[in-house]
Design a protein around this motif. Structure first.
Motif, PDB file in Angstrom:
ATOM      1  N   ASN A   1     -33.520  61.484  67.771  1.00  9.79           N
ATOM      2  CA  ASN A   1     -32.989  62.022  66.519  1.00  9.79           C
ATOM      3  C   ASN A   1     -34.084  62.594  65.623  1.00  9.79           C
ATOM      4  O   ASN A   1     -33.888  62.767  64.430  1.00  9.79           O
ATOM      5  CB  ASN A   1     -32.168  60.956  65.783  1.00  9.79           C
ATOM      6  N   ILE A   2     -35.235  62.902  66.191  1.00 14.60           N
ATOM      7  CA  ILE A   2     -36.328  63.525  65.444  1.00 14.60           C
ATOM      8  C   ILE A   2     -35.931  64.963  65.125  1.00 14.60           C
ATOM      9  O   ILE A   2     -35.218  65.615  65.893  1.00 14.60           O
ATOM     10  CB  ILE A   2     -37.630  63.488  66.279  1.00 14.60           C
ATOM     11  N   GLN A   3     -36.432  65.493  64.015  1.00 11.36           N
ATOM     12  CA  GLN A   3     -36.130  66.866  63.617  1.00 11.36           C
ATOM     13  C   GLN A   3     -36.552  67.848  64.713  1.00 11.36           C
ATOM     14  O   GLN A   3     -37.550  67.633  65.413  1.00 11.36           O
ATOM     15  CB  GLN A   3     -36.862  67.215  62.327  1.00 11.36           C
TER      16      GLN A   3
ATOM     17  N   TYR B   1     -50.189  60.238  57.743  1.00 14.74           N
ATOM     18  CA  TYR B   1     -48.863  59.851  57.270  1.00 14.74           C
ATOM     19  C   TYR B   1     -48.511  58.403  57.581  1.00 14.74           C
ATOM     20  O   TYR B   1     -47.416  57.958  57.268  1.00 14.74           O
ATOM     21  CB  TYR B   1     -47.812  60.779  57.894  1.00 14.74           C
TER      22      TYR B   1
ATOM     23  N   SER C   1     -38.334  51.781  68.425  1.00 15.20           N
ATOM     24  CA  SER C   1     -37.407  52.752  68.999  1.00 15.20           C
ATOM     25  C   SER C   1     -37.803  52.996  70.459  1.00 15.20           C
ATOM     26  O   SER C   1     -38.891  52.627  70.896  1.00 15.20           O
ATOM     27  CB  SER C   1     -37.476  54.068  68.211  1.00 15.20           C
TER      28      SER C   1
ATOM     29  N   GLN D   1     -42.235  55.981  65.601  1.00 17.46           N
ATOM     30  CA  GLN D   1     -41.436  54.956  64.924  1.00 17.46           C
ATOM     31  C   GLN D   1     -41.110  55.407  63.500  1.00 17.46           C
ATOM     32  O   GLN D   1     -39.983  55.277  63.046  1.00 17.46           O
ATOM     33  CB  GLN D   1     -42.191  53.620  64.921  1.00 17.46           C
ATOM     34  N   LEU D   2     -42.090  55.970  62.821  1.00 14.41           N
ATOM     35  CA  LEU D   2     -41.898  56.449  61.453  1.00 14.41           C
ATOM     36  C   LEU D   2     -40.912  57.623  61.434  1.00 14.41           C
ATOM     37  O   LEU D   2     -40.007  57.662  60.601  1.00 14.41           O
ATOM     38  CB  LEU D   2     -43.246  56.872  60.861  1.00 14.41           C
ATOM     39  N   GLU D   3     -41.079  58.565  62.362  1.00 10.83           N
ATOM     40  CA  GLU D   3     -40.201  59.740  62.401  1.00 10.83           C
ATOM     41  C   GLU D   3     -38.764  59.369  62.729  1.00 10.83           C
ATOM     42  O   GLU D   3     -37.833  60.083  62.347  1.00 10.83           O
ATOM     43  CB  GLU D   3     -40.717  60.765  63.410  1.00 10.83           C
ATOM     44  N   GLU D   4     -38.572  58.265  63.438  1.00 12.19           N
ATOM     45  CA  GLU D   4     -37.212  57.827  63.755  1.00 12.19           C
ATOM     46  C   GLU D   4     -36.702  56.790  62.744  1.00 12.19           C
ATOM     47  O   GLU D   4     -35.716  56.108  62.995  1.00 12.19           O
ATOM     48  CB  GLU D   4     -37.162  57.283  65.181  1.00 12.19           C
ATOM     49  N   HIS D   5     -37.412  56.687  61.620  1.00  5.82           N
ATOM     50  CA  HIS D   5     -37.014  55.832  60.498  1.00  5.82           C
ATOM     51  C   HIS D   5     -36.922  54.363  60.880  1.00  5.82           C
ATOM     52  O   HIS D   5     -36.082  53.634  60.364  1.00  5.82           O
ATOM     53  CB  HIS D   5     -35.699  56.312  59.876  1.00  5.82           C
ATOM     54  N   GLY D   6     -37.805  53.942  61.770  1.00  7.70           N
ATOM     55  CA  GLY D   6     -37.832  52.541  62.177  1.00  7.70           C
ATOM     56  C   GLY D   6     -38.940  51.788  61.456  1.00  7.70           C
ATOM     57  O   GLY D   6     -39.800  52.384  60.809  1.00  7.70           O
ATOM     58  N   LYS D   7     -38.891  50.497  61.576  1.00 11.86           N
ATOM     59  CA  LYS D   7     -39.921  49.648  60.982  1.00 11.86           C
ATOM     60  C   LYS D   7     -40.808  49.102  62.088  1.00 11.86           C
ATOM     61  O   LYS D   7     -40.319  48.721  63.153  1.00 11.86           O
ATOM     62  CB  LYS D   7     -39.282  48.479  60.219  1.00 11.86           C
TER      63      LYS D   7
END
Length: 190
Positions: free
Chosen positions: A57-59, A110, A123, A176-182
């Motif tokens: 689901n990454i841009q 980032y 993820s 992990q960050l790009e897929e909004h995970g922790k």
């Protein structure tokens, strides 16, 4: 360019040997062949990571960036395999190292500062990047062992796997960050 692999089932390896790129026959458990196997496994895991990123689901623009980077890495691993398969042959270029180092710096901008070890989990993309990093470290150990024995492995090739394992660690965090995970931190048992 002619056909490199015109026949796959040759039966020439039925005696437990295989051919190197220079025509030399060696045992299938030779350290050089084991190293090639580790590099091949790494390239395969990178392929799985690449497929997962493309379907994540990454841009869309980030997917293209990841796909391009992972494609470059797969090609460099083929170059490395060529070096291992043909003793005293050089294919890996320093530009690969520069790319990895520059990309590590760009991704790190980032990412939050690490205050604890992170678990190799998250993820699917993040987890595949961690798996690739672990396989990369094994391939690096094999290449170092081969270099100690044969003394004909180029320094750039050794550095490629070391930089790539760093890149894969940072990539796991970035994915992990790009897929909004922790990130999952290691916790010392009390």
């Amino acid at each position: 360019m002619g056909h490199r692999l015109s026949k796959i089932s040759t039966r020439t390896g039925d005696d437990g040997t295989t051919g190197l790129g220079d025509g030399t026959r060696v045992e299938k458990d030779d350290l050089r062949i084991q190293t090639l196997g580790d590099i091949d496994e790494l390239n395969s895991v990178i392929g799985v990571l690449r497929a997962q990123v493309v379907n994540s689901n990454i841009q869309a623009d980030e997917k293209q960036r990841w796909d391009k980077s992972l494609s470059l890495i797969q090609h460099w691993l083929f170059d490395l395999g060529g070096e291992v398969c043909i003793p005293n042959f050089t294919m890996v270029q320093e530009s690969a190292l520069l790319f990895l180092e520059t990309d590590i710096e760009a991704m790190n901008k980032y990412l939050p500062m690490l205050k604890e070890f992170i678990l190799p989990a998250g993820s699917l993309s993040c987890s595949y990047a961690h798996q690739a990093r672990a396989v990369c470290r094994r391939a690096e150990r094999s290449l170092i062992s081969l270099q100690k024995r044969d003394q004909n492995i180029q320094k750039t090739s050794l550095l490629l796997l070391n930089r790539l394992s760093d890149w894969l660690f940072v990539a796991s965090r970035s994915l992990q960050l790009e897929e909004h995970g922790k990130e999952m931190y290691w916790q010392r048992q009390k």
